[in-house]
Design a protein around this motif. Sequence first.
Motif, PDB file in Angstrom:
ATOM      1  N   SER A 284       0.837  -1.194   0.000  1.00  0.00           N
ATOM      2  CA  SER A 284       0.000   0.000   0.000  1.00  0.00           C
ATOM      3  C   SER A 284       0.873   1.246   0.000  1.00  0.00           C
ATOM      4  O   SER A 284       1.985   1.241   0.541  1.00  0.00           O
ATOM      5  CB  SER A 284      -0.909   0.002   1.236  1.00  0.00           C
ATOM      6  OG  SER A 284      -1.487   1.274   1.440  1.00  0.00           O
ATOM      7  N   ARG A 285       0.372   2.332  -0.592  1.00  0.00           N
ATOM      8  CA  ARG A 285       1.121   3.593  -0.591  1.00  0.00           C
ATOM      9  C   ARG A 285       1.195   4.216   0.790  1.00  0.00           C
ATOM     10  O   ARG A 285       1.961   5.139   1.013  1.00  0.00           O
ATOM     11  CB  ARG A 285       0.455   4.577  -1.569  1.00  0.00           C
ATOM     12  CG  ARG A 285       0.552   4.141  -3.026  1.00  0.00           C
ATOM     13  CD  ARG A 285      -0.089   5.141  -3.949  1.00  0.00           C
ATOM     14  NE  ARG A 285      -0.032   4.679  -5.335  1.00  0.00           N
ATOM     15  CZ  ARG A 285      -0.529   5.336  -6.359  1.00  0.00           C
ATOM     16  NH1 ARG A 285      -1.131   6.501  -6.165  1.00  0.00           N
ATOM     17  NH2 ARG A 285      -0.432   4.851  -7.583  1.00  0.00           N
ATOM     18  N   GLN A 286       0.383   3.718   1.719  1.00  0.00           N
ATOM     19  CA  GLN A 286       0.399   4.250   3.080  1.00  0.00           C
ATOM     20  C   GLN A 286       1.197   3.370   4.043  1.00  0.00           C
ATOM     21  O   GLN A 286       1.168   3.595   5.241  1.00  0.00           O
ATOM     22  CB  GLN A 286      -1.040   4.397   3.598  1.00  0.00           C
ATOM     23  CG  GLN A 286      -1.822   5.545   2.972  1.00  0.00           C
ATOM     24  CD  GLN A 286      -2.300   5.225   1.572  1.00  0.00           C
ATOM     25  OE1 GLN A 286      -2.815   4.138   1.331  1.00  0.00           O
ATOM     26  NE2 GLN A 286      -2.129   6.160   0.648  1.00  0.00           N
ATOM     27  N   ASP A 287       1.889   2.355   3.529  1.00  0.00           N
ATOM     28  CA  ASP A 287       2.533   1.418   4.458  1.00  0.00           C
ATOM     29  C   ASP A 287       3.828   1.946   5.051  1.00  0.00           C
ATOM     30  O   ASP A 287       4.293   1.456   6.072  1.00  0.00           O
ATOM     31  CB  ASP A 287       2.741   0.047   3.823  1.00  0.00           C
ATOM     32  CG  ASP A 287       3.740   0.056   2.670  1.00  0.00           C
ATOM     33  OD1 ASP A 287       4.476   1.043   2.517  1.00  0.00           O
ATOM     34  OD2 ASP A 287       3.770  -0.940   1.927  1.00  0.00           O
ATOM     35  N   ARG A 290      10.504   1.403   3.137  1.00  0.00           N
ATOM     36  CA  ARG A 290      11.498   1.558   2.076  1.00  0.00           C
ATOM     37  C   ARG A 290      12.378   0.316   2.068  1.00  0.00           C
ATOM     38  O   ARG A 290      12.596  -0.314   3.116  1.00  0.00           O
ATOM     39  CB  ARG A 290      12.355   2.811   2.261  1.00  0.00           C
ATOM     40  CG  ARG A 290      13.338   2.753   3.419  1.00  0.00           C
ATOM     41  CD  ARG A 290      14.093   4.060   3.578  1.00  0.00           C
ATOM     42  NE  ARG A 290      14.982   4.304   2.473  1.00  0.00           N
ATOM     43  CZ  ARG A 290      16.303   4.070   2.476  1.00  0.00           C
ATOM     44  NH1 ARG A 290      16.871   3.561   3.573  1.00  0.00           N
ATOM     45  NH2 ARG A 290      17.053   4.338   1.442  1.00  0.00           N
ATOM     46  N   GLN A 300       9.433  -0.261  -7.130  1.00  0.00           N
ATOM     47  CA  GLN A 300       8.071  -0.646  -6.777  1.00  0.00           C
ATOM     48  C   GLN A 300       7.279   0.620  -6.458  1.00  0.00           C
ATOM     49  O   GLN A 300       7.725   1.470  -5.676  1.00  0.00           O
ATOM     50  CB  GLN A 300       8.046  -1.580  -5.572  1.00  0.00           C
ATOM     51  CG  GLN A 300       8.758  -2.901  -5.782  1.00  0.00           C
ATOM     52  CD  GLN A 300       8.662  -3.802  -4.566  1.00  0.00           C
ATOM     53  OE1 GLN A 300       7.575  -4.067  -4.050  1.00  0.00           O
ATOM     54  NE2 GLN A 300       9.807  -4.279  -4.090  1.00  0.00           N
ATOM     55  N   ALA A 301       6.097   0.745  -7.043  1.00  0.00           N
ATOM     56  CA  ALA A 301       5.313   1.973  -6.936  1.00  0.00           C
ATOM     57  C   ALA A 301       4.948   2.319  -5.499  1.00  0.00           C
ATOM     58  O   ALA A 301       4.896   3.491  -5.122  1.00  0.00           O
ATOM     59  CB  ALA A 301       4.046   1.852  -7.781  1.00  0.00           C
ATOM     60  N   ASN A 302       4.694   1.315  -4.661  1.00  0.00           N
ATOM     61  CA  ASN A 302       4.193   1.585  -3.313  1.00  0.00           C
ATOM     62  C   ASN A 302       5.281   1.809  -2.275  1.00  0.00           C
ATOM     63  O   ASN A 302       4.972   2.141  -1.128  1.00  0.00           O
ATOM     64  CB  ASN A 302       3.297   0.434  -2.855  1.00  0.00           C
ATOM     65  CG  ASN A 302       1.996   0.388  -3.623  1.00  0.00           C
ATOM     66  OD1 ASN A 302       1.524   1.406  -4.117  1.00  0.00           O
ATOM     67  ND2 ASN A 302       1.412  -0.787  -3.750  1.00  0.00           N
ATOM     68  N   VAL A 304       8.644   3.734  -0.583  1.00  0.00           N
ATOM     69  CA  VAL A 304       9.208   5.072  -0.456  1.00  0.00           C
ATOM     70  C   VAL A 304      10.688   5.024  -0.810  1.00  0.00           C
ATOM     71  O   VAL A 304      11.399   4.102  -0.405  1.00  0.00           O
ATOM     72  CB  VAL A 304       9.030   5.596   0.987  1.00  0.00           C
ATOM     73  CG1 VAL A 304       9.748   6.923   1.171  1.00  0.00           C
ATOM     74  CG2 VAL A 304       7.554   5.723   1.328  1.00  0.00           C
ATOM     75  N   GLN A 325       7.712   8.582  -4.192  1.00  0.00           N
ATOM     76  CA  GLN A 325       6.841   7.416  -4.112  1.00  0.00           C
ATOM     77  C   GLN A 325       5.827   7.493  -5.256  1.00  0.00           C
ATOM     78  O   GLN A 325       5.268   8.548  -5.525  1.00  0.00           O
ATOM     79  CB  GLN A 325       6.105   7.351  -2.771  1.00  0.00           C
ATOM     80  CG  GLN A 325       5.313   6.063  -2.575  1.00  0.00           C
ATOM     81  CD  GLN A 325       4.600   6.002  -1.228  1.00  0.00           C
ATOM     82  OE1 GLN A 325       4.205   7.021  -0.678  1.00  0.00           O
ATOM     83  NE2 GLN A 325       4.450   4.807  -0.684  1.00  0.00           N
ATOM     84  N   SER A 326       5.664   6.381  -5.939  1.00  0.00           N
ATOM     85  CA  SER A 326       4.697   6.249  -7.034  1.00  0.00           C
ATOM     86  C   SER A 326       5.118   6.928  -8.325  1.00  0.00           C
ATOM     87  O   SER A 326       4.443   6.768  -9.346  1.00  0.00           O
ATOM     88  CB  SER A 326       3.311   6.779  -6.623  1.00  0.00           C
ATOM     89  OG  SER A 326       2.859   6.114  -5.470  1.00  0.00           O
TER      90      SER A 326
END
Length: 346
Positions: A284-287, A290, A300-302, A304, A325-326
């Motif tokens: 998830s992008r909120q996880d 790094r 990887q998009a998700n 940092v 990120q992303s």
Amino acid sequence: MKLKSLSQLIVAALATTSAVQLYAQQAPYQYSAYKTAQAPVLDGKLDDSVWQSIAASELFVNHNDNSVAEQQTWAKLAYDDQYLYVAFNSQDRDIAATLGQQDDPTYEYDDTVEIFLDPTGQGKNYYEIGISALTYYDSVINSPEPWQDDVPWDIEGLEYGIQVNGTINDNTDVDQGMTVELKIPLASLNYSGQDEGSNPSQWRFNFHRADYSTNSPQWEANAWLAWSPMGSFGFHQPTKFAYLNFKQDVLWQAGTAYTQNDQVSYLGSLYQALYYSSQAPGKSRQDGWRINSAEPQAWQANLVYLTGDVVSYKDQLWQAQWWSQSQQPQQAQDWLAVPAQAVPVE
């Protein structure tokens, strides 16, 4: 600062990011076992968080020539301060099991998965543990040449769980296979009088499988499989056993709240938490995770990325210019293509 050539970094990046490379080890193989903070439930289902955090081994092959096996088998391994945990997943269209007493030689007639453990790496007094759909056996091989063993010896505290997905000894239907979990007390691996299981660093070991059909004659297995191939007939070739490396990094655990700078292992890679996270790395992008690696990994998009991080993306290495990120390399100002000559690495 040290400088590495771009060609060196590309080789390292491809070796660590390509799924195909999982099958490119040269025998004897290497396996890294990570610590787990929570033991799996021994029900044979392999749905525990510990197993979800570990990448499966390479598929077992025909042990004598490294050829592809007809039916797939893989294994996983973890440990804590007291136990070694092992998981097997064996595809099987016809599950055979006739022997049912402890220490019965199931490898002569029945579908059996095995682990050999040589904590001292000397090729003597190593352990053989096998599980069939009905029972298990354990013994010590004092010496393979000349052959000497101690079958009556027992591992104190050994526990296991089995899940059979099919019908045993019925070749009129098509089975799916069998999954197995093992819990081996490290303190019990003391056959030679010393606590060989304490403070583990590197052992020799291997995973094996005997694949039989219903009513197969003695020793007439469909296949003799191994994870790290032997190169010639016979499982008992300890000089060719794989290397088992015990890592201190702890596996990511579902239901655990991680905070800044916590480090975990997940699917073979190390991750560092930048802030609070309870999700698996990269999901998830909120996880807030790094990747923490000295070598470039696939972007990887998700995840940092911080200033100076290097990733591989579309056969090119890229370096983060700031927090990112992303934002895909090659399509954003967050990234700068690494020069062909060299890239700085701490």
